[in-house]
Write a protein that holds these residues in place. Sequence first.
Motif, PDB file in Angstrom:
ATOM      1  N   THR A 144       8.490  -0.171  14.964  1.00  0.00           N
ATOM      2  CA  THR A 144       7.117   0.121  14.584  1.00  0.00           C
ATOM      3  C   THR A 144       7.116   0.940  13.302  1.00  0.00           C
ATOM      4  N   VAL A 145       6.305   0.509  12.347  1.00  0.00           N
ATOM      5  CA  VAL A 145       6.199   1.177  11.052  1.00  0.00           C
ATOM      6  C   VAL A 145       4.749   1.572  10.824  1.00  0.00           C
TER       7      VAL A 145
ATOM      8  N   ALA B 142       7.232  -7.067   2.788  1.00  0.00           N
ATOM      9  CA  ALA B 142       8.683  -7.061   2.603  1.00  0.00           C
ATOM     10  C   ALA B 142       9.397  -6.655   3.886  1.00  0.00           C
ATOM     11  N   LEU B 143       8.877  -5.658   4.573  1.00  0.00           N
ATOM     12  CA  LEU B 143       9.489  -5.203   5.820  1.00  0.00           C
ATOM     13  C   LEU B 143       9.382  -6.275   6.900  1.00  0.00           C
TER      14      LEU B 143
ATOM     15  N   GLY C  24       3.331  -3.102  12.607  1.00  0.00           N
ATOM     16  CA  GLY C  24       2.984  -1.944  11.799  1.00  0.00           C
ATOM     17  C   GLY C  24       1.500  -1.729  11.650  1.00  0.00           C
ATOM     18  N   LEU C  25       1.171  -0.537  11.160  1.00  0.00           N
ATOM     19  CA  LEU C  25      -0.200  -0.121  10.897  1.00  0.00           C
ATOM     20  C   LEU C  25      -0.255   0.491   9.512  1.00  0.00           C
TER      21      LEU C  25
ATOM     22  N   PRO D 234       1.571 -11.098  10.308  1.00  0.00           N
ATOM     23  CA  PRO D 234       1.243 -11.117  11.739  1.00  0.00           C
ATOM     24  C   PRO D 234       1.817  -9.880  12.437  1.00  0.00           C
ATOM     25  N   GLY D 235       1.016  -9.288  13.319  1.00  0.00           N
ATOM     26  CA  GLY D 235       1.470  -8.103  14.033  1.00  0.00           C
ATOM     27  C   GLY D 235       1.197  -6.798  13.318  1.00  0.00           C
ATOM     28  N   TRP D 236       0.491  -6.866  12.189  1.00  0.00           N
ATOM     29  CA  TRP D 236       0.144  -5.670  11.422  1.00  0.00           C
ATOM     30  C   TRP D 236      -1.376  -5.582  11.303  1.00  0.00           C
TER      31      TRP D 236
END
Length: 422
Positions: A4-5, A27-28, A42-43, A58-60
């Motif tokens: 998680t970022v 990039a991450l 991530g957020l 996707p997922g951010w």
Amino acid sequence: MSITVVLYSHDSVGLGHARRNRALAHALAADLPRLTGQPVRGLLIAGHPDATADSLPPGWDWLVLPGFTRTAEGYASRNLDVSNGRLTALRSSTAAAAIKAMSPDLFIADRHPFGVDEELLDSLKWLRSQGTRCVLGMREVLDSPAAARAEWDRIGGASAAAEFYHAVWVYGDPSVYNPITSGEIPAPLATRTRFTGYLSHGRPTDELSDSSVRAPRPYVLSMVGGGSDGGRLALAAAQARVPAGHRHIILTGPQMPPEDHSRVQKAVAASPDAAQIQVTRLAPHVPQLVREAAAVVSMAGYNSTAEIMATTTPALLVPRATRRAEQPRRARALAAVGAVDTLALEELSAKALSRWLVDAVTRRCDRDAVDLDGLTRIGALAAAELSLAPPVPARPDPAAARCAATPLSPPAAEARIESHVS
């Protein structure tokens, strides 16, 4: 298991901070799963609602804090009818609640280590207690060395930031501009600084849609970033003659004041080349517009410059000369290595732009000597930071997490407001 970022940007003026973080997120998301064998989510915590116009992997997702903006009297709430102190307390507690709920493995702050009036301090203390790796991301030019020193002093010195940040990533090429040797990044942080290269190649761009800006090629492009202080350049561009056989796209930016935007439109209507000029506030695919342009005129903000540097499009940078020395210093450094042309704001005129455009559309620009591959290194840098994190006990269910921050009382927060955000 997943990584998680959380990335933070304050975004009081312009969208550059959020767009840098958005490029990092892509990039991450592209590289960390390959390097670590774990999925990544991530957020992005931002301070301007226009940031969400840019897509995320996707997922951010985005979290937009109630915003500060610049006024003639200094900084004030952008929309809420509250004091600076109440707004700081609201932003601080909101960010802290989100950060604790996400319980990140990696936290990246853009440019300002403690945010607006230390709004990140409670969050940073909690992150430190959890063993989270924290990174301070910096553009390559901060300000004049004297102004940078004064800004560090206002937050307790670089040593105060070094208590919380394990690494500093400078998004530039030290052979072009080195903020360590200039003194803009002091010794307590210099030893943990890594230069990534400019965040140029591989920048995310949204796909074309029915609302996308299009123009038959060949065309020239003028852009002023967010547009809050780009009125003078946009007006000169509107008054400039369009090179024969070309069209001219002028991006005035979502934050240009309505009166400045109106002046640009009136200048275009009065131009003998009006039929060849297209004015719009926003384009979601600027990197592609720059790449396909015959020439580009721009201010010298980091993100606009990074997008230009990824292309062979000739560029004239007209740096902002107020508030900070950042843009003139960047423009001079890049001009010194032959990557751009530059024109001082006091020399700006429609005639000067017309002359430059006529010449520029006949050539291209080779920028291979500059390190533009920062985004290809972000994943490896992040993986290296994550590998250094100490083992920590299993973290609580984020759904049960509660905010660790104790908001400042409005009077106390108001007393600590500093005018150092930009």
